[in-house]
Write a protein that holds these residues in place. Structure first.
Motif, mmCIF file in Angstrom:
data_model
loop_
_atom_site.group_PDB
_atom_site.id
_atom_site.type_symbol
_atom_site.label_atom_id
_atom_site.label_comp_id
_atom_site.label_asym_id
_atom_site.label_seq_id
_atom_site.Cartn_x
_atom_site.Cartn_y
_atom_site.Cartn_z
ATOM 1 N N LYS A 24 75.666 19.988 124.028
ATOM 2 C CA LYS A 24 76.600 20.917 124.659
ATOM 3 C C LYS A 24 75.943 22.285 124.828
ATOM 4 C CE LYS A 24 79.187 22.701 120.743
ATOM 5 N NZ LYS A 24 79.847 23.936 120.876
ATOM 6 N N MET A 25 76.406 23.017 125.844
ATOM 7 C CA MET A 25 75.859 24.334 126.119
ATOM 8 C C MET A 25 76.241 25.267 124.977
ATOM 9 S SD MET A 25 76.295 26.653 129.570
ATOM 10 C CE MET A 25 75.483 25.525 130.678
ATOM 11 N N SER A 26 75.278 26.023 124.486
ATOM 12 C CA SER A 26 75.537 26.917 123.368
ATOM 13 C C SER A 26 74.583 28.098 123.419
ATOM 14 C CB SER A 26 75.340 26.165 122.049
ATOM 15 O OG SER A 26 75.364 27.052 120.963
ATOM 16 N N ASN A 27 75.102 29.279 123.071
ATOM 17 C CA ASN A 27 74.217 30.439 123.067
ATOM 18 C C ASN A 27 73.306 30.456 121.842
ATOM 19 O OD1 ASN A 27 76.043 31.188 121.141
ATOM 20 N ND2 ASN A 27 76.572 33.152 122.060
ATOM 21 N N SER A 28 73.420 29.460 120.970
ATOM 22 C CA SER A 28 72.491 29.368 119.845
ATOM 23 C C SER A 28 71.237 28.600 120.247
ATOM 24 C CB SER A 28 73.166 28.702 118.639
ATOM 25 O OG SER A 28 73.532 27.376 118.947
ATOM 26 N N HIS A 29 71.235 28.045 121.458
ATOM 27 C CA HIS A 29 70.041 27.375 121.975
ATOM 28 C C HIS A 29 69.194 28.394 122.732
ATOM 29 C CE1 HIS A 29 72.647 23.491 122.032
ATOM 30 N NE2 HIS A 29 72.158 23.730 120.838
ATOM 31 N N ALA A 30 68.142 27.927 123.349
ATOM 32 C CA ALA A 30 67.250 28.814 124.109
ATOM 33 C C ALA A 30 68.038 29.530 125.208
ATOM 34 C CB ALA A 30 66.126 27.992 124.719
ATOM 35 N N PRO A 31 67.697 30.782 125.495
ATOM 36 C CA PRO A 31 68.447 31.566 126.487
ATOM 37 C C PRO A 31 68.527 30.931 127.873
ATOM 38 C CG PRO A 31 66.954 32.973 125.273
ATOM 39 C CD PRO A 31 66.640 31.568 124.866
ATOM 40 N N ASP A 32 67.536 30.123 128.240
ATOM 41 C CA ASP A 32 67.576 29.512 129.565
ATOM 42 C C ASP A 32 68.344 28.192 129.588
ATOM 43 O OD1 ASP A 32 65.684 28.111 128.119
ATOM 44 O OD2 ASP A 32 64.223 28.018 129.747
ATOM 45 N N SER A 33 68.969 27.831 128.474
ATOM 46 C CA SER A 33 69.720 26.575 128.420
ATOM 47 C C SER A 33 71.220 26.765 128.618
ATOM 48 C CB SER A 33 69.471 25.870 127.086
ATOM 49 O OG SER A 33 70.078 26.594 126.037
ATOM 50 N N TYR A 34 71.663 28.004 128.735
ATOM 51 C CA TYR A 34 73.083 28.284 128.932
ATOM 52 C C TYR A 34 73.263 29.430 129.914
ATOM 53 C CZ TYR A 34 72.481 32.330 125.880
ATOM 54 O OH TYR A 34 72.060 33.507 125.340
#
Length: 168
Positions: free
Chosen positions: A35-45
């Motif tokens: 799922k999209m999350s701001n805890s992932h890499a900045p370009d993933s959300y």
């Protein structure tokens, strides 16, 4: 928690329930199984305040499946299905219409359309956000805090009374 309290001490809390019957899960642009999350890499959300160029770059760099036709098939083309769902959510177009309209488009052109629709959807949110002055925000927060304290104090007194605790 609300249900347990209500069962033990009588009806007091309103039990939360889903507001939507079917809410979409938004997936990562880089890993369509997550799922999209701001805890992932900045370009993933996509952030609500991402500017138009950032959104376009992120969508441009989004993972796609092999092949070149725009077909909605979450089982075999989850990354492309996710982009179609994003366009559906941002533009309110039915998925079937999107498939028909972009069936002969390449992934690059399709991604530009997705980015444009997302930017159009985010624009009013961003305009409103940028219209607020910091002093007005601080004032609104202080007033809201004061109102919340009054409500919480009254609720806490009612809860203490309902469970048999003494109030001073």
């Amino acid at each position: 928690i609300a249900r347990r309290f209500n069962n033990r001490f009588g009806e007091f809390f309103t039990e939360p329930h889903a507001l939507f019957e079917k809410i979409p899960k938004i997936y990562s642009l880089k890993a369509p199984a997550k799922k999209m999350s701001n805890s992932h890499a900045p370009d993933s959300y996509i952030g609500l305040l991402d500017n138009a160029d950032m959104v376009e770059e992120k969508i441009k760099g989004a993972v796609t499946d092999s092949g070149n036709e725009i077909v909605y098939d979450p089982a075999t083309k989850p990354a492309l299905a996710h982009l179609i769902e994003l366009l559906h959510l941002a533009s309110d177009q039915p998925i079937e219409t999107i498939e028909k309209e972009y069936c002969s488009a390449g992934y690059a052109d399709f991604k530009k359309t997705v980015a444009t629709a997302i930017n159009k959807m985010l624009s009013p949110i961003q305009e409103r956000f940028h219209s607020y002055k910091p002093a007005d925000v601080k004032t609104a927060l202080a007033e809201g805090t004061e109102r919340a304290h009054k409500i919480a104090k009254k609720s806490l007194e009612e809860i203490k009374s309902q469970i048999g605790l003494f109030t001073l």
